[in-house]
Design an enzyme around this catalytic site. Structure first.
Site, PDB file in Angstrom:
ATOM      1  N   SER A  10       0.838  -1.208   0.000  1.00 17.18           N
ATOM      2  CA  SER A  10       0.000   0.000   0.000  1.00 17.18           C
ATOM      3  C   SER A  10       0.865   1.247   0.000  1.00 17.18           C
ATOM      4  CB  SER A  10      -0.884   0.011   1.241  1.00 17.18           C
ATOM      5  OG  SER A  10      -1.448   1.296   1.393  1.00 17.18           O
ATOM      6  N   HIS A  34      -1.559  -1.350  -3.861  1.00 18.65           N
ATOM      7  CA  HIS A  34      -2.790  -1.122  -3.105  1.00 18.65           C
ATOM      8  C   HIS A  34      -3.010   0.385  -2.926  1.00 18.65           C
ATOM      9  CE1 HIS A  34      -5.799  -2.665  -0.188  1.00 18.65           C
ATOM     10  NE2 HIS A  34      -5.468  -1.624   0.560  1.00 18.65           N
ATOM     11  N   ASP A  36      -5.221   3.089  -1.140  1.00 22.66           N
ATOM     12  CA  ASP A  36      -6.159   3.304  -0.035  1.00 22.66           C
ATOM     13  C   ASP A  36      -6.855   4.649  -0.183  1.00 22.66           C
ATOM     14  OD1 ASP A  36      -6.018   1.010   1.758  1.00 22.66           O
ATOM     15  OD2 ASP A  36      -3.911   1.545   2.004  1.00 22.66           O
ATOM     16  N   MET A  38      -9.483   7.275   0.994  1.00 15.83           N
ATOM     17  CA  MET A  38     -10.217   7.634   2.228  1.00 15.83           C
ATOM     18  C   MET A  38     -10.850   9.007   2.072  1.00 15.83           C
ATOM     19  SD  MET A  38      -7.507   6.468   5.133  1.00 15.83           S
ATOM     20  CE  MET A  38      -6.525   4.972   4.985  1.00 15.83           C
ATOM     21  N   HIS A  67      -8.843   0.203  -2.801  1.00 15.16           N
ATOM     22  CA  HIS A  67      -9.613  -0.069  -1.582  1.00 15.16           C
ATOM     23  C   HIS A  67     -10.369   1.207  -1.231  1.00 15.16           C
ATOM     24  CE1 HIS A  67      -9.316  -1.098   3.029  1.00 15.16           C
ATOM     25  NE2 HIS A  67     -10.554  -1.102   2.585  1.00 15.16           N
ATOM     26  N   MET A  69     -12.421   3.315   0.904  1.00 10.23           N
ATOM     27  CA  MET A  69     -12.936   3.548   2.257  1.00 10.23           C
ATOM     28  C   MET A  69     -13.693   4.871   2.211  1.00 10.23           C
ATOM     29  SD  MET A  69      -9.563   2.281   4.295  1.00 10.23           S
ATOM     30  CE  MET A  69      -8.559   2.493   2.834  1.00 10.23           C
ATOM     31  N   MET A 137     -10.427  -6.643   6.938  1.00 15.86           N
ATOM     32  CA  MET A 137      -9.623  -5.627   7.618  1.00 15.86           C
ATOM     33  C   MET A 137      -9.135  -6.192   8.959  1.00 15.86           C
ATOM     34  SD  MET A 137      -9.278  -2.986   5.752  1.00 15.86           S
ATOM     35  CE  MET A 137      -8.289  -2.151   6.997  1.00 15.86           C
ATOM     36  N   GLY A 142      -8.344   3.391   8.259  1.00 16.95           N
ATOM     37  CA  GLY A 142      -8.138   4.835   8.400  1.00 16.95           C
ATOM     38  C   GLY A 142      -6.676   5.236   8.478  1.00 16.95           C
ATOM     39  N   PHE A 143      -5.841   4.339   8.985  1.00 18.09           N
ATOM     40  CA  PHE A 143      -4.447   4.715   9.199  1.00 18.09           C
ATOM     41  C   PHE A 143      -3.517   3.530   8.962  1.00 18.09           C
ATOM     42  CE2 PHE A 143      -7.228   7.224  11.830  1.00 18.09           C
ATOM     43  CZ  PHE A 143      -6.850   8.515  11.499  1.00 18.09           C
ATOM     44  N   GLY A 144      -2.309   3.836   8.521  1.00 15.17           N
ATOM     45  CA  GLY A 144      -1.272   2.816   8.426  1.00 15.17           C
ATOM     46  C   GLY A 144      -0.579   2.664   9.767  1.00 15.17           C
ATOM     47  N   GLY A 145       0.211   1.616   9.895  1.00 11.48           N
ATOM     48  CA  GLY A 145       1.066   1.444  11.063  1.00 11.48           C
ATOM     49  C   GLY A 145       0.383   1.005  12.343  1.00 11.48           C
ATOM     50  N   ASP A 175      -5.742  -7.060   5.298  1.00 12.79           N
ATOM     51  CA  ASP A 175      -5.204  -5.698   5.247  1.00 12.79           C
ATOM     52  C   ASP A 175      -5.103  -5.103   6.645  1.00 12.79           C
ATOM     53  OD1 ASP A 175      -4.605  -3.076   4.651  1.00 12.79           O
ATOM     54  OD2 ASP A 175      -6.398  -2.707   3.440  1.00 12.79           O
ATOM     55  N   GLY A 176      -3.857  -4.815   7.058  1.00  7.44           N
ATOM     56  CA  GLY A 176      -3.642  -4.105   8.315  1.00  7.44           C
ATOM     57  C   GLY A 176      -2.733  -4.852   9.272  1.00  7.44           C
ATOM     58  N   GLY A 177      -1.612  -4.233   9.614  1.00  7.61           N
ATOM     59  CA  GLY A 177      -0.712  -4.820  10.602  1.00  7.61           C
ATOM     60  C   GLY A 177       0.020  -6.068  10.127  1.00  7.61           C
ATOM     61  N   GLY A 197       1.505  -1.983   4.248  1.00 11.48           N
ATOM     62  CA  GLY A 197       1.803  -0.566   4.104  1.00 11.48           C
ATOM     63  C   GLY A 197       3.141  -0.236   4.731  1.00 11.48           C
ATOM     64  N   SER A 198       3.132  -0.037   6.063  1.00 12.44           N
ATOM     65  CA  SER A 198       4.350   0.402   6.744  1.00 12.44           C
ATOM     66  C   SER A 198       5.460  -0.638   6.666  1.00 12.44           C
ATOM     67  CB  SER A 198       4.043   0.745   8.202  1.00 12.44           C
ATOM     68  OG  SER A 198       3.283  -0.277   8.804  1.00 12.44           O
TER      69      SER A 198
HETATM   70  C1  DX5 Z   1      -5.729   1.024   6.515  1.00 13.75           C
HETATM   71  C2  DX5 Z   1      -5.433   0.662   5.095  1.00 13.75           C
HETATM   72  C3  DX5 Z   1      -4.283  -0.245   4.918  1.00 13.75           C
HETATM   73  C4  DX5 Z   1      -2.967   0.308   5.399  1.00 13.75           C
HETATM   74  C5  DX5 Z   1      -2.204  -0.815   5.945  1.00 13.75           C
HETATM   75  O1  DX5 Z   1      -6.952   1.671   6.599  1.00 13.75           O
HETATM   76  O2  DX5 Z   1      -6.555   0.031   4.479  1.00 13.75           O
HETATM   77  O3  DX5 Z   1      -4.171  -0.684   3.565  1.00 13.75           O
HETATM   78  O4  DX5 Z   1      -2.210   0.910   4.395  1.00 13.75           O
HETATM   79  O5  DX5 Z   1      -1.079  -0.300   6.552  1.00 13.75           O
HETATM   80  P1  DX5 Z   1      -0.199  -1.191   7.533  1.00 13.75           P
HETATM   81  O6  DX5 Z   1       0.308  -2.356   6.711  1.00 13.75           O
HETATM   82  O7  DX5 Z   1       0.869  -0.261   7.972  1.00 13.75           O
HETATM   83  O8  DX5 Z   1      -1.102  -1.661   8.632  1.00 13.75           O
HETATM   84 ZN    ZN Z   2      -6.257  -0.913   2.421  1.00 12.32          ZN
END
Ligand code: DX5
Ligand code: ZN
Length: 217
Positions: A10, A34, A36, A38, A67, A69, A137, A142-145, A175-177, A197-198
């Protein structure tokens, strides 16, 4: 591990001042990019829209995995289908999921339905025969990391069981973490596509980091 895992890094965690260079860092190992999207309503954050997606198409051949959102995704899906191989819309964001899934497929794009961490996979029972994939999810969108929510593993397992018992072949995207500590149980539970993402873009060497995941468990 024989499973052929697909990776969807992402760009949410990439450096936007040099997006083209960032994409090059993952190009050898990414199956998708990916995107994202928002809107500041469906999720408490605003990112980017179609313009960034169109820029991506100019710098890479890697298919885009959008994706959405956003509230009222029906306003946006046709445009995102033009630049994407996959478009994910949220179960929680529309009153007319079946209609919207069909519209994505009519645009010759893969239709995925995304679910937030609190949404039970059982709610998908009457849509999974119509989708190309489900995006689970594993953090609140809403946020990465953010940290992976462990209960998500049960949801992936249940979804995999539903897929098998109904003789379906939709893909499961998570998706996420996702990172080197969390990806193995996610794959074991039944995931086919991992979003990162991160872990990908904040590592010293994104290609090496992603290669660890690509090897599977
Ligand atoms: C969060 C996004 C994810 C995000 C994942 O709302 O949908 O795609 O980029 O980031 P990480 O991998 O850092 O959790
Ligand atoms: Zn995503």
């Amino acid at each position: 591990m024989t499973k052929n895992v697909k990776l969807s890094p992402s760009i949410l965690s990439a450096d936007f001042a040099k997006l083209g260079e960032e994409i090059k860092k993952v190009e050898n190992v990414a199956d998708y990019i990916h995107l994202d999207v928002m809107d500041g309503h469906f999720v408490p954050n605003i990112t980017y829209g179609l313009i960034i997606g169109e820029s991506l198409k100019r710098v890479t051949e890697i298919p885009v995995d959008s994706h959405l959102m956003v509230e009222r995704p029906e306003i946006f899906v046709d445009d995102f289908c033009k630049i994407s191989e996959i478009v994910s819309i949220h179960y929680e964001a529309t009153y007319h999921l079946n209609r919207l899934v069909n519209r994505i497929k009519e645009n010759e794009t893969k239709a995925f339905v995304a679910i937030n961490p609190h949404t039970p996979v059982e709610f998908l029972q009457d849509i999974i025969m119509d989708v190309d994939g489900i995006l689970v999810m594993s953090v609140n969108p809403g946020f990465g990391g953010q940290s992976f929510i462990p209960n998500t593993l049960n949801k992936i397992r249940k979804l995999d069981e539903m897929r098998k018992s109904m003789g379906l072949s939709f893909e499961i995207e998570v998706d996420g973490g996702i990172n080197e500590d969390t990806f193995k149980p996610v794959l074991k539970a039944g995931a086919d596509i991992l979003v990162t993402g991160s872990y990908a873009f904040r590592s010293e060497n994104p290609e090496a980091a992603l290669s660890v995941l690509k090897k599977g468990s």
